[in-house]
Design an enzyme around this catalytic site. Structure first.
Site, PDB file in Angstrom:
ATOM      1  N   GLY A 193       0.821  -1.220   0.000  1.00 36.62           N
ATOM      2  CA  GLY A 193       0.000   0.000   0.000  1.00 36.62           C
ATOM      3  C   GLY A 193       0.845   1.256   0.000  1.00 36.62           C
ATOM      4  O   GLY A 193       2.070   1.205  -0.090  1.00 36.62           O
ATOM      5  N   GLN A 194       0.135   2.386   0.095  1.00 42.03           N
ATOM      6  CA  GLN A 194       0.808   3.692   0.063  1.00 42.03           C
ATOM      7  C   GLN A 194       1.789   3.882   1.207  1.00 42.03           C
ATOM      8  O   GLN A 194       2.903   4.337   0.996  1.00 42.03           O
ATOM      9  CB  GLN A 194      -0.156   4.815   0.296  1.00 42.03           C
ATOM     10  CG  GLN A 194      -1.342   5.138  -0.445  1.00 42.03           C
ATOM     11  CD  GLN A 194      -1.669   6.539   0.036  1.00 42.03           C
ATOM     12  OE1 GLN A 194      -1.043   7.502  -0.440  1.00 42.03           O
ATOM     13  NE2 GLN A 194      -2.558   6.674   0.988  1.00 42.03           N
ATOM     14  N   ILE A 195       1.359   3.591   2.422  1.00 42.87           N
ATOM     15  CA  ILE A 195       2.270   3.781   3.564  1.00 42.87           C
ATOM     16  C   ILE A 195       3.443   2.818   3.419  1.00 42.87           C
ATOM     17  O   ILE A 195       4.604   3.191   3.619  1.00 42.87           O
ATOM     18  CB  ILE A 195       1.541   3.555   4.912  1.00 42.87           C
ATOM     19  CG1 ILE A 195       0.459   4.618   5.100  1.00 42.87           C
ATOM     20  CG2 ILE A 195       2.526   3.575   6.076  1.00 42.87           C
ATOM     21  CD1 ILE A 195      -0.373   4.463   6.360  1.00 42.87           C
ATOM     22  N   ARG A 253     -12.918   8.006  10.658  1.00 46.48           N
ATOM     23  CA  ARG A 253     -12.122   6.771  10.731  1.00 46.48           C
ATOM     24  C   ARG A 253     -12.950   5.619  11.312  1.00 46.48           C
ATOM     25  O   ARG A 253     -12.761   4.475  10.955  1.00 46.48           O
ATOM     26  CB  ARG A 253     -10.850   7.005  11.541  1.00 46.48           C
ATOM     27  CG  ARG A 253      -9.930   8.050  10.898  1.00 46.48           C
ATOM     28  CD  ARG A 253      -8.666   8.219  11.715  1.00 46.48           C
ATOM     29  NE  ARG A 253      -7.836   9.328  11.250  1.00 46.48           N
ATOM     30  CZ  ARG A 253      -7.826  10.533  11.810  1.00 46.48           C
ATOM     31  NH1 ARG A 253      -8.618  10.812  12.829  1.00 46.48           N
ATOM     32  NH2 ARG A 253      -7.017  11.461  11.340  1.00 46.48           N
ATOM     33  N   ASN A 303      -6.380   2.075  10.395  1.00 47.52           N
ATOM     34  CA  ASN A 303      -7.506   2.707  11.103  1.00 47.52           C
ATOM     35  C   ASN A 303      -8.748   1.842  11.187  1.00 47.52           C
ATOM     36  O   ASN A 303      -8.975   1.010  10.317  1.00 47.52           O
ATOM     37  CB  ASN A 303      -7.867   4.018  10.392  1.00 47.52           C
ATOM     38  CG  ASN A 303      -6.962   5.141  10.826  1.00 47.52           C
ATOM     39  OD1 ASN A 303      -6.650   5.258  11.997  1.00 47.52           O
ATOM     40  ND2 ASN A 303      -6.550   5.970   9.879  1.00 47.52           N
ATOM     41  N   ASP A 354      -0.174  12.351  15.116  1.00 48.38           N
ATOM     42  CA  ASP A 354      -0.869  13.495  15.711  1.00 48.38           C
ATOM     43  C   ASP A 354       0.100  14.299  16.588  1.00 48.38           C
ATOM     44  O   ASP A 354       0.086  15.534  16.590  1.00 48.38           O
ATOM     45  CB  ASP A 354      -2.044  12.991  16.566  1.00 48.38           C
ATOM     46  CG  ASP A 354      -2.890  11.988  15.810  1.00 48.38           C
ATOM     47  OD1 ASP A 354      -3.529  12.391  14.829  1.00 48.38           O
ATOM     48  OD2 ASP A 354      -2.870  10.793  16.169  1.00 48.38           O
ATOM     49  N   HIS A 400      -7.193   8.272  18.134  1.00 48.82           N
ATOM     50  CA  HIS A 400      -6.685   8.835  16.878  1.00 48.82           C
ATOM     51  C   HIS A 400      -7.903   9.123  15.996  1.00 48.82           C
ATOM     52  O   HIS A 400      -8.253   8.365  15.094  1.00 48.82           O
ATOM     53  CB  HIS A 400      -5.731   7.853  16.195  1.00 48.82           C
ATOM     54  CG  HIS A 400      -5.315   8.293  14.813  1.00 48.82           C
ATOM     55  ND1 HIS A 400      -4.613   9.450  14.586  1.00 48.82           N
ATOM     56  CD2 HIS A 400      -5.528   7.742  13.592  1.00 48.82           C
ATOM     57  CE1 HIS A 400      -4.410   9.588  13.285  1.00 48.82           C
ATOM     58  NE2 HIS A 400      -4.964   8.566  12.655  1.00 48.82           N
TER      59      HIS A 400
HETATM   60  P1  NAD Z   1      -3.593   1.537   1.099  1.00 48.19           P
HETATM   61  O1  NAD Z   1      -4.987   1.199   0.683  1.00 48.19           O
HETATM   62  O2  NAD Z   1      -2.711   2.256   0.150  1.00 48.19           O
HETATM   63  O3  NAD Z   1      -2.842   0.218   1.541  1.00 48.19           O
HETATM   64  C1  NAD Z   1      -3.410  -0.716   2.410  1.00 48.19           C
HETATM   65  C2  NAD Z   1      -2.857  -2.064   2.007  1.00 48.19           C
HETATM   66  O4  NAD Z   1      -3.339  -3.006   2.953  1.00 48.19           O
HETATM   67  C3  NAD Z   1      -3.330  -2.528   0.633  1.00 48.19           C
HETATM   68  O5  NAD Z   1      -2.196  -2.831  -0.166  1.00 48.19           O
HETATM   69  C4  NAD Z   1      -4.174  -3.745   0.926  1.00 48.19           C
HETATM   70  O6  NAD Z   1      -4.075  -4.746  -0.072  1.00 48.19           O
HETATM   71  C5  NAD Z   1      -3.566  -4.199   2.252  1.00 48.19           C
HETATM   72  N1  NAD Z   1      -4.433  -5.069   3.033  1.00 48.19           N
HETATM   73  C6  NAD Z   1      -5.782  -5.053   3.138  1.00 48.19           C
HETATM   74  N2  NAD Z   1      -6.213  -6.066   3.911  1.00 48.19           N
HETATM   75  C7  NAD Z   1      -5.107  -6.730   4.328  1.00 48.19           C
HETATM   76  C8  NAD Z   1      -4.897  -7.868   5.134  1.00 48.19           C
HETATM   77  N3  NAD Z   1      -5.916  -8.545   5.667  1.00 48.19           N
HETATM   78  N4  NAD Z   1      -3.630  -8.275   5.344  1.00 48.19           N
HETATM   79  C9  NAD Z   1      -2.591  -7.628   4.788  1.00 48.19           C
HETATM   80  N5  NAD Z   1      -2.730  -6.535   3.993  1.00 48.19           N
HETATM   81  C10 NAD Z   1      -3.964  -6.100   3.773  1.00 48.19           C
HETATM   82  O7  NAD Z   1      -3.725   2.324   2.493  1.00 48.19           O
HETATM   83  P2  NAD Z   1      -2.608   3.201   3.220  1.00 48.19           P
HETATM   84  O8  NAD Z   1      -2.732   4.603   2.752  1.00 48.19           O
HETATM   85  O9  NAD Z   1      -1.294   2.522   3.153  1.00 48.19           O
HETATM   86  O10 NAD Z   1      -3.192   3.186   4.717  1.00 48.19           O
HETATM   87  C11 NAD Z   1      -3.227   1.999   5.461  1.00 48.19           C
HETATM   88  C12 NAD Z   1      -4.022   2.234   6.749  1.00 48.19           C
HETATM   89  O11 NAD Z   1      -3.336   3.152   7.600  1.00 48.19           O
HETATM   90  C13 NAD Z   1      -5.412   2.836   6.531  1.00 48.19           C
HETATM   91  O12 NAD Z   1      -6.340   2.220   7.410  1.00 48.19           O
HETATM   92  C14 NAD Z   1      -5.216   4.294   6.914  1.00 48.19           C
HETATM   93  O13 NAD Z   1      -6.421   4.910   7.304  1.00 48.19           O
HETATM   94  C15 NAD Z   1      -4.267   4.133   8.065  1.00 48.19           C
HETATM   95  N6  NAD Z   1      -3.518   5.336   8.467  1.00 48.19           N
HETATM   96  C16 NAD Z   1      -3.314   5.515   9.807  1.00 48.19           C
HETATM   97  C17 NAD Z   1      -2.591   6.607  10.247  1.00 48.19           C
HETATM   98  C18 NAD Z   1      -2.365   6.828  11.711  1.00 48.19           C
HETATM   99  O14 NAD Z   1      -1.808   7.870  12.069  1.00 48.19           O
HETATM  100  N7  NAD Z   1      -2.728   5.937  12.608  1.00 48.19           N
HETATM  101  C19 NAD Z   1      -2.081   7.513   9.319  1.00 48.19           C
HETATM  102  C20 NAD Z   1      -2.296   7.298   7.961  1.00 48.19           C
HETATM  103  C21 NAD Z   1      -3.028   6.198   7.542  1.00 48.19           C
HETATM  104  C1  LMR Z   2      -4.270  10.440   9.261  1.00 45.84           C
HETATM  105  O1  LMR Z   2      -4.409  10.896  10.397  1.00 45.84           O
HETATM  106  O2  LMR Z   2      -3.718  11.080   8.349  1.00 45.84           O
HETATM  107  C2  LMR Z   2      -4.765   9.047   8.975  1.00 45.84           C
HETATM  108  O3  LMR Z   2      -5.373   8.481  10.102  1.00 45.84           O
HETATM  109  C3  LMR Z   2      -5.621   8.955   7.771  1.00 45.84           C
HETATM  110  C4  LMR Z   2      -7.002   9.511   8.021  1.00 45.84           C
HETATM  111  O4  LMR Z   2      -7.979   8.834   7.672  1.00 45.84           O
HETATM  112  O5  LMR Z   2      -7.103  10.614   8.547  1.00 45.84           O
END
Ligand code: NAD
Ligand code: LMR
Length: 327
Positions: free
Chosen positions: A14-16, A97, A130, A158, A186
């Protein structure tokens, strides 16, 4: 030489993941100590993950001791010392979220069970996906043999956002800002606390001297930053989320800076009136791979009401996942 740390990353394609893996592999987590990456994805994303691994290979990172990928959590988590649970659906524009609870909650049931079965005895688990706090609660509840204090959810992003906003307001460098705290969830109810933060050793709320800015500008800007990024970028924060995931894991494993603290969402022992068992963000110090909640801070009525609002939301999320049979 010290053996490599086995680090699992879920959602690695994924993106992260695309920001996180290269920084982990290049030493941002542990400096010179090598790491071995264990990357989990869903089956349809494995091909794309293979491409990412080709790129990791092409970097020839001296600290990358090996990479394994797969779609079976029990195989990927075998013997891992650190599991960064990132894989989950991100929200889109207009969503909260918590709207992701049903879609993502089940992922953490299965992964909690798998970690319980096969992770190393010293495993530490950081949840970024999330809704992070409640996903961590789900994973923790489904891993009864792993001590509860080995689970945490990411509020470091945050925390970093709050430092950056305060630095911009006061003109101080980010290195002068200490004792920042994010309390609670969060989510948009989180409480970034300037009453205990310091700017160059002085109380941040006093340095700012503007309660209206704190209430109407600072707190909402930090709490809604994720949504603002989604609005601007069209997708949720990724590089900053990866960076915060590493900051949090590094401090957890290697210890937080002397004389300061960090924000981590960890299981509540009832400190500061946060209901026991919720995964809520607190000010913590870390040392030797353990965290402890900073005690003895005075909480005034304003802070009390903000902390209570965010922890009430966490209690509602816990009730919702109980209802869904996830815990
Ligand atoms: P993304 O959609 O680009 O990537 C998520 C990846 O997870 C995908 O490649 C998908 O195939 C994979 N995935 C889905 N189900 C899975 C499973 N059961 N096992 C393994 N992999 C699986 O999303 P992203 O932008 O990388 O974000 C990932 C998560 O992080 C999201 O829930 C986003 O909201 C969260 N996030 C949290 C914070 C924070 O501060 N806590 C910040 C940013 C994003
Ligand atoms: C963030 O804080 O950037 C992530 O949790 C993504 C979201 O859904 O806000």
């Amino acid at each position: 030489m010290t053996s490599p740390l086995k680090v699992a990353v879920t959602g690695a394609a994924g993106q992260i993941g695309y920001s996180l893996l290269f920084r982990l592999a290049s030493g941002a987590l542990l400096g010179d100590r090598p790491i071995e990456l264990r990357l989990l994805e869903i089956t349809p994303a494995l091909k794309s993950l293979e491409g990412v691994v080709m790129e990791l290979d092409d970097c020839a990172f001296p600290t990358l001791a090996g990479v394994e990928i797969g779609d079976d959590p029990e195989a990927v988590f075998e013997g891992v010392n650190l599991a960064l649970l990132v894989g989950a659906r991100p929200r889109g524009p207009g969503m909260e979220r918590s709207d992701l609870l049903e879609a993502n909650g089940a992922i953490f049931t299965a992964q909690g069970k798998a970690l319980n079965k096969v992770a190393a005895d010293d495993v530490r688990i950081g949840v970024t996906g999330n809704p992070a706090n409640t996903n961590a609660l789900i994973a923790m509840t489904n891993a009864p043999d792993i001590p509860q204090e080995r689970f945490s959810a990411l509020t470091r992003l945050d925390h970093n956002r709050a430092i950056s906003q305060l630095a911009a307001k006061t003109g101080a460098p980010v290195t002068d800002i200490t004792h920042m705290t994010i309390w609670g969830n969060h989510s948009a109810t989180q409480y970034p606390d300037l009453f205990h933060a310091e700017v160059g050793g002085r109380n941040a709320a006093e340095v700012v001297g503007d309660q209206a800015w704190i209430e109407n500008d600072f707190i909402p800007t930090v709490a809604k930053r994720g949504a603002a990024i989604i609005e601007a970028r069209g997708s949720s924060s990724a590089a900053s989320a990866a960076s915060a995931t590493i900051d949090a894991a590094r401090d957890w494993l290697l210890g937080s800076a002397e004389g300061d603290w960090v924000s981590m969402a960890v299981v509540s022992d009832g400190s500061y009136g946060v209901p026991e068992g919720l995964i809520s963000s607190f000010p913590v110090t870390t040392s030797g791979g353990d965290w402890s909640i900073v005690q003895g801070l005075e909480i005034d009525d304003f802070s009390r009401s903000r902390i209570d609002a965010s922890t009430a939301e966490l209690a509602e999320e816990r009730a919702a996942v109980q209802e869904l049979g996830l815990i």
